[in-house]
Design an enzyme around this catalytic site. Structure first.
Site, PDB file in Angstrom:
ATOM      1  N   CYS A 169       0.821  -1.214   0.000  1.00 50.86           N
ATOM      2  CA  CYS A 169       0.000   0.000   0.000  1.00 50.86           C
ATOM      3  C   CYS A 169       0.856   1.265   0.000  1.00 50.86           C
ATOM      4  O   CYS A 169       1.445   1.604  -1.013  1.00 50.86           O
ATOM      5  CB  CYS A 169      -1.009  -0.035   1.151  1.00 50.86           C
ATOM      6  SG  CYS A 169      -2.386   1.106   0.913  1.00 50.86           S
ATOM      7  N   HIS A 180      -3.684  -5.443   0.448  1.00 55.17           N
ATOM      8  CA  HIS A 180      -3.143  -5.808   1.771  1.00 55.17           C
ATOM      9  C   HIS A 180      -3.172  -7.321   2.005  1.00 55.17           C
ATOM     10  O   HIS A 180      -4.093  -7.824   2.654  1.00 55.17           O
ATOM     11  CB  HIS A 180      -3.952  -5.114   2.874  1.00 55.17           C
ATOM     12  CG  HIS A 180      -3.633  -3.664   3.034  1.00 55.17           C
ATOM     13  ND1 HIS A 180      -2.634  -3.205   3.873  1.00 55.17           N
ATOM     14  CD2 HIS A 180      -4.154  -2.566   2.445  1.00 55.17           C
ATOM     15  CE1 HIS A 180      -2.563  -1.889   3.805  1.00 55.17           C
ATOM     16  NE2 HIS A 180      -3.483  -1.476   2.943  1.00 55.17           N
ATOM     17  N   GLU A 203      -1.482  -9.020   4.051  1.00 58.93           N
ATOM     18  CA  GLU A 203      -1.336  -9.351   5.492  1.00 58.93           C
ATOM     19  C   GLU A 203      -2.697  -9.416   6.195  1.00 58.93           C
ATOM     20  O   GLU A 203      -2.801  -9.923   7.292  1.00 58.93           O
ATOM     21  CB  GLU A 203      -0.379  -8.358   6.172  1.00 58.93           C
ATOM     22  CG  GLU A 203      -0.983  -7.024   6.622  1.00 58.93           C
ATOM     23  CD  GLU A 203      -1.279  -6.047   5.481  1.00 58.93           C
ATOM     24  OE1 GLU A 203      -1.005  -6.383   4.300  1.00 58.93           O
ATOM     25  OE2 GLU A 203      -1.801  -4.954   5.768  1.00 58.93           O
TER      26      GLU A 203
END
Ligand code: MN
Length: 236
Positions: free
Chosen positions: A109, A211, A213
């Site tokens: 990001c 994202h 994660e």
């Protein structure tokens, strides 16, 4: 845990304290991939940046606040946009020092956008204002998949995800405008917004606008983080 990943963090401040902050999912997903995450405090000294990098085998540039448009030669589009000058400076020092030693770097990001700016590219300061034909890139819910990305078959990202099209989350209002010449786009959204890139030379380098994660319940995103960890382990 024989591989250590340095993770950049952000800041926040209240009248009483100035804080470092980082979403814990960066740390969780790295731990789940067998890496030891080390959060890197913001410092402004080349020697200290080098000492920090001596402790790690790979660098993860995390998400966060907008990057100052002054860094790519623009003025703020709206005075209300927030940025963090100190973090910008540190992230740039960290990125350049890591690249100098050919350390594997993964940007997520803001980290993805920062790499593009550091390499000479530019950003859209606000997608809805500047890209009239854009789809929605700013989910209200963080976990929900927002849009498809089309993955370039000749990219390393394709080797990892093993799919032409993948649904991703999308929590950004800025995006890459001009991609730096040293980078190659590896995935795009249906409106043409670049969602992933890879470095053309000088050590392993990858960035994603989404994202992973936050999506580790899905195998392909877990594998993306594991892949980065494996590269850092192999190259240390
Ligand atoms: Mn997006």
């Amino acid at each position: 845990m024989n591989v250590r990943i340095g993770v950049s963090c952000g800041t926040s401040s209240s009248p009483r304290a100035e804080l470092f902050h980082l979403d814990i999912r960066y740390s969780k997903s790295l731990l789940a991939s067998g890496a030891l995450p080390l959060i890197l405090p913001i410092v402004h000294n080349h020697a200290l940046v080098d000492r920090l990098l001596d402790q790690v085998d790979g660098l993860l540039l995390s998400g966060g606040v907008d990057i100052s448009p002054h860094l790519y030669g623009e003025h703020l589009l709206k005075p209300s946009y927030q940025y963090d000058k100190k973090r910008d400076q540190f992230d740039l020092l960290l990125y350049r020092a890591a690249r100098k030693r050919k350390m594997p770097v993964f940007g997520i990001c803001r980290g993805f956008q920062l790499i593009n700016v550091a390499e000479g590219g530019t950003l859209y300061q606000d997608i809805p204002t500047q890209v009239k034909t854009s789809i929605h890139h700013q989910s209200t819910s963080e976990q929900d998949m927002e849009h498809l990305i089309q993955v370039n078959r000749s990219s390393e990202l394709f080797q990892i995800l093993k799919k032409d099209e993948v649904m991703v989350n999308s929590i950004h209002h800025q995006a890459i405008k001009e991609l730096a010449r040293t980078l190659r786009a590896s995935a795009v959204a249906p409106d043409g917004i670049i969602e992933a890139f890879e470095g053309k030379e000088g050590g392993w380098l990858m960035g994603v606008q989404f994202h992973p994660e936050r999506l580790t319940e899905q195998e392909e995103f877990r594998e993306l983080i594991e892949y980065f960890v494996d590269v850092a382990r192999r190259e240390k």
